[in-house]
Design a protein around this motif. Structure first.
Motif, short mmCIF file in Angstrom:
data_model
loop_
_atom_site.label_atom_id
_atom_site.label_comp_id
_atom_site.label_asym_id
_atom_site.label_seq_id
_atom_site.Cartn_x
_atom_site.Cartn_y
_atom_site.Cartn_z
N GLU A 108 -26.08 12.28 38.18
CA GLU A 108 -26.29 11.79 39.54
C GLU A 108 -26.80 12.88 40.47
N TYR A 109 -27.75 12.50 41.28
CA TYR A 109 -28.33 13.39 42.28
C TYR A 109 -29.00 12.52 43.33
N SER A 110 -29.29 13.12 44.47
CA SER A 110 -30.11 12.42 45.47
C SER A 110 -31.35 13.27 45.71
N LEU A 111 -32.41 12.58 46.04
CA LEU A 111 -33.70 13.21 46.25
C LEU A 111 -34.23 12.73 47.59
N ALA A 112 -34.60 13.66 48.47
CA ALA A 112 -35.12 13.28 49.78
C ALA A 112 -36.38 14.09 50.08
N LEU A 113 -37.42 13.38 50.40
CA LEU A 113 -38.67 14.01 50.80
C LEU A 113 -38.66 14.14 52.32
N VAL A 167 -35.68 17.82 48.94
CA VAL A 167 -34.27 18.21 48.90
C VAL A 167 -33.57 17.46 47.78
N VAL A 168 -32.94 18.21 46.89
CA VAL A 168 -32.13 17.65 45.81
C VAL A 168 -30.68 18.01 46.11
N SER A 169 -29.81 17.02 46.08
CA SER A 169 -28.37 17.25 46.23
C SER A 169 -27.69 16.71 44.99
N THR A 170 -26.75 17.48 44.45
CA THR A 170 -26.06 17.06 43.24
C THR A 170 -24.71 17.76 43.15
#
Length: 137
Positions: free
Chosen positions: A87-92, A98-101
């Motif tokens: 699981e991770y989040s990806l934001a442009l 930005v990757v958050s994990t």
């Protein structure tokens, strides 16, 4: 009654990785490649072509090898590709990705960003706020 004591890594890493790109198009391409890799990894797992964890022999499926060749990301190893299964989040955010994990192993994400020429910073979200607002960049 027996009390067990041990060490585990079940805590939240709250890792933040930001790729700073020279152009929005490169950030978008990096994000698209990560999404394509994640989609293929999910397909491989659903079809028993990939197993996770250190107790399994890391290997590429034919489908992953084909995709890595197509994306020109031959620098990736099997453990790097495994990063996209968690699981991770990806934001442009403009020219920033930005990757958050909660994972500590993020070399796969970093290699994709570096391929597109990003300057990459990595830090703990527990101790720092990345302070970016959607649309900045």
């Amino acid at each position: 009654m027996k009390i067990w004591q041990g060490y585990g890594t079940e805590h939240s890493m709250n890792l933040v990785m930001i790729g700073h790109f020279e152009e929005v198009a490169k950030a978008e391409a990096s994000k698209a490649d990560i999404e394509r890799l994640a989609e293929q990894v999910r397909d491989d797992m659903n079809n028993d072509r990939m197993r996770l964890g250190w107790d399994h022999e890391p290997r590429f499926s034919d489908e992953i090898l084909k995709l890595l060749g197509e994306l020109k990301l031959e620098l990736m190893g099997p453990r790097d590709v495994e990063n996209f299964a968690y699981e991770y989040s990806l934001a442009l955010e403009g020219s920033r990705l930005v990757v958050s994990t909660d994972e500590v192993d993020v070399a796969g994400f970093m290699k994709v960003m570096l391929y597109y020429g990003a300057k990459v910073e990595v830090y703990s979200g527990h101790h720092h706020d990345h302070g970016l607002v959607a649309g900045e960049g």
